[in-house]
Design a protein around this motif. Structure first.
Motif, PDB file in Angstrom:
ATOM      1  N   LEU A 285     -21.762  12.808   7.918  1.00 11.95           N
ATOM      2  CA  LEU A 285     -20.895  13.978   7.857  1.00 11.95           C
ATOM      3  C   LEU A 285     -20.514  14.337   9.289  1.00 11.95           C
TER       4      LEU A 285
ATOM      5  N   GLN B 157     -18.262  16.714  12.079  1.00 10.21           N
ATOM      6  CA  GLN B 157     -17.460  17.872  12.463  1.00 10.21           C
ATOM      7  C   GLN B 157     -16.580  17.456  13.628  1.00 10.21           C
TER       8      GLN B 157
ATOM      9  N   TYR C 160     -17.722  20.375   7.008  1.00  7.08           N
ATOM     10  CA  TYR C 160     -17.528  19.115   7.721  1.00  7.08           C
ATOM     11  C   TYR C 160     -16.089  18.674   7.540  1.00  7.08           C
TER      12      TYR C 160
ATOM     13  N   THR D 279     -22.508  15.401  14.203  1.00 11.81           N
ATOM     14  CA  THR D 279     -22.677  14.587  13.004  1.00 11.81           C
ATOM     15  C   THR D 279     -23.989  14.948  12.314  1.00 11.81           C
TER      16      THR D 279
END
Length: 76
Positions: A6, A8, A37, A68
């Motif tokens: 995930l 950002q 995210y 992450t």
């Protein structure tokens, strides 16, 4: 070993980041998403060490990536 990563990103960077992440070796798919995210990537590596190198040495260097969260897939 497979995992979801995930990601950002900076504001406005999700589309470019997902495209660049998707082109990395070991990345099965990468999609821009909404919510906390901005990108979700599914990755596959030989082992946990290779997973760490992919995330830290490759994904973290993609322009716009700020953070992450790596979620390894488990088979129960």
């Amino acid at each position: 070993m497979e995992a979801y990563v995930l990601v950002q990103t900076d504001v406005g960077a999700a589309a470019d980041a997902s495209e660049e992440i998707g082109a990395l070796e070991g990345v099965i798919s990468a999609e821009a998403i909404t919510g906390p995210y901005d990108v979700i990537a599914r990755v596959e590596t030989e082992n946990v060490d290779a997973l760490g190198k992919l995330v830290v040495s490759r994904i973290h260097l993609v322009g716009g990536v700020t953070r992450t969260l790596t979620c390894p897939i488990v088979r129960l």
